[in-house]
Design an enzyme around this catalytic site. Structure first.
Site, PDB file in Angstrom:
ATOM      1  N   ARG A  46     -11.875  41.300  33.767  1.00 43.12           N
ATOM      2  CA  ARG A  46     -12.947  41.258  34.870  1.00 43.12           C
ATOM      3  C   ARG A  46     -12.588  41.693  35.886  1.00 43.12           C
ATOM      4  NH1 ARG A  46     -15.540  35.198  34.430  1.00 43.12           N
ATOM      5  NH2 ARG A  46     -13.808  34.867  35.407  1.00 43.12           N
ATOM      6  N   TYR A  76     -15.866  27.565  44.514  1.00 43.48           N
ATOM      7  CA  TYR A  76     -14.372  27.835  44.908  1.00 43.48           C
ATOM      8  C   TYR A  76     -14.509  29.484  44.582  1.00 43.48           C
ATOM      9  CZ  TYR A  76     -14.313  26.589  40.013  1.00 43.48           C
ATOM     10  OH  TYR A  76     -14.634  26.137  38.764  1.00 43.48           O
ATOM     11  N   LYS A  77     -15.565  30.060  44.232  1.00 45.87           N
ATOM     12  CA  LYS A  77     -15.412  31.387  43.631  1.00 45.87           C
ATOM     13  C   LYS A  77     -16.100  32.182  45.036  1.00 45.87           C
ATOM     14  CE  LYS A  77     -16.719  30.534  38.998  1.00 45.87           C
ATOM     15  NZ  LYS A  77     -15.157  30.918  38.380  1.00 45.87           N
ATOM     16  N   ASP A  92     -26.954  27.205  35.470  1.00 56.30           N
ATOM     17  CA  ASP A  92     -25.482  27.399  35.773  1.00 56.30           C
ATOM     18  C   ASP A  92     -25.488  28.633  36.949  1.00 56.30           C
ATOM     19  OD1 ASP A  92     -22.696  27.840  36.315  1.00 56.30           O
ATOM     20  OD2 ASP A  92     -21.934  27.089  34.348  1.00 56.30           O
ATOM     21  N   PHE A 151     -20.599  29.758  29.362  1.00 62.43           N
ATOM     22  CA  PHE A 151     -19.256  29.035  29.731  1.00 62.43           C
ATOM     23  C   PHE A 151     -19.252  27.710  28.891  1.00 62.43           C
ATOM     24  CE2 PHE A 151     -15.978  27.153  32.492  1.00 62.43           C
ATOM     25  CZ  PHE A 151     -15.178  28.185  32.636  1.00 62.43           C
TER      26      PHE A 151
END
Length: 410
Positions: free
Chosen positions: A381, A232-233, A207, A130
């Site tokens: 995605r 937050y995912k 990560d 990322f």
């Protein structure tokens, strides 16, 4: 065969042991939201979250005011961190803390890690990690005069132990990778890669943004040194919710994070001269904890603990398997390819689909209430969240995508 996919979705929903959890989420009517397929970017809010936030504002913040700090708020980064570690990370107490953003925590831990390996001048990372991970480490390398060793990873796959073994050596201070690759969904073998790094004397950092709350994680068992992830995912903490950091117990007296703020001081309210780090995981704190932003995480941890991470993973594999089957049957005839792993043991919680010109489909999908995620170049995605997404919802979303492909004539 096309008619089999809706029927299969209905059968999977009927047999879903987690189906009842969907009622706990705030969900717009179908006219506004037909199919939400981006749970791997931003999770839906819970009804319980709205109640907890309202209660916190009216009763704790409004009622207790400044007294709230002495009545528990100061300990939230640690107590919530411990609970997250227990429910989702396989981490014993005293190793996880809630604080800051993912980017800031990556800086804190990576900078502390390389400083803890003096004389070693290289950091290993992969080209498709990322962006924030790469950017932060590039900055640290410039600050500390380090050499970055880049592993070229296939954007449709991810990092492997063999690749890591080919580059680590006695000059390696740190390796940093993602457990689930943000683009492809590739699930890395953390334990094997850690063994490779440790054999060379390097620290291993991970990560967990795309795995926490979706894929079972065993940080203690796998020998992870350091880890960072967002909430937050799949953890439904809300936009900009604070991140978490994990630092293995044995390293807490050795590593010193670089942002020396008052909350990480051994006696924050003495306000004395000079910085003296707190003992244990509290030393990772810097500034005032984002208390209000931590409230939603409490609701999701209640739900995740009730559901169980293994059950969440089982449904996730069924959901992504359904996406793969639908892509093969409905979308492949229109030039769509799967740009990620198919083997269940190698895939995380999302599937990436690629086709030239996919970007032009994003607006019409959103207009019809179908919300996937887009990643350049030409990747959609599909990230169904197991506790909030039904198989019928996935079916509806991919049906709309198929119809748009048919109308495009390409």
């Amino acid at each position: 065969m096309i008619d089999d996919l809706p029927a299969r979705a209905a059968a999977l929903d009927a047999a879903d042991p987690l189906a009842a959890f969907r009622a706990q989420f705030i969900t717009p009517p179908p006219a506004e939201l037909l199919s939400y397929l981006d749970g791997n970017s931003l999770g839906r809010p819970l009804e319980a979250t709205a109640r907890l936030v309202d209660e916190f504002i009216r009763e704790q913040w409004g009622g207790r005011l400044i007294r709230g700090w002495d009545e528990g708020w100061l300990e939230w980064p640690l107590t919530l961190g411990d609970r997250l570690g227990s429910v989702a990370l396989g981490a014993a107490p005293g190793q996880t803390v809630i604080a800051d953003s993912t980017t800031v925590l990556i800086y804190k831990l990576a900078r502390a890690a390389v400083d803890a390996r003096p004389g070693r001048r290289s950091v290993v990372l992969d080209t498709d990690n990322f962006p924030t991970d790469r950017y932060v480490v590039e900055g640290i390398a410039a600050e500390r005069g380090l050499r970055l060793v880049w592993i070229e990873t296939d954007p449709a796959a991810g990092i492997t132990p063999e690749q890591v073994a080919g580059v680590v050596d006695d000059d390696t201070a740190l390796v940093l990778f993602s457990h689930v690759a943000y683009r492809s969904g590739w699930l890395a073998d953390i334990a094997a890669i850690n063994r490779v790094a440790h054999a060379a004397g390097a620290l291993a950092m991970w990560d967990l943004c795309h795995s926490a709350g979706s894929v079972p994680v065993e940080l203690d068992e796998w020998g992870v040194d350091l880890a960072v992830g967002c909430t937050y995912k799949y953890l439904n903490g809300g936009p900009g919710a604070p991140a978490f950091a994990y630092l293995r117990q044995e390293l807490q007296g050795e590593l010193r994070q670089p942002i020396q703020g008052w909350m990480g001081h051994r006696a924050a309210f003495e306000m004395g001269p000079g910085y003296e780090a707190a003992t244990g995981i509290r030393a990772l704190l810097s500034g005032t904890p984002p208390i209000l932003a931590m409230v939603p995480l409490q609701a999701n941890l209640d739900m995740l603990e009730s559901a169980g991470i293994e059950a969440v993973r089982a449904k996730s594999l069924l959901l992504t398997g359904y996406v793969l089957d639908s892509a093969d049957e409905w979308l492949a005839p229109h030039g769509v390819v799967v740009a990620g792993p198919r083997e269940p043991s190698q895939r995380g919680g999302h599937v990436t689909l690629r086709r030239d010109g996919f970007k032009e489909f994003l607006e019409p999908l959103w207009d019809t209430g179908v919300i996937p995620d887009y990643r350049r170049p030409d990747g959609l995605r599909i990230g169904p969240a197991p506790l909030s997404t039904s198989f019928a919802e996935v079916c509806q979303g991919l049906t709309v995508l198929r119809e748009l492909l048919e109308k495009s004539g390409r």
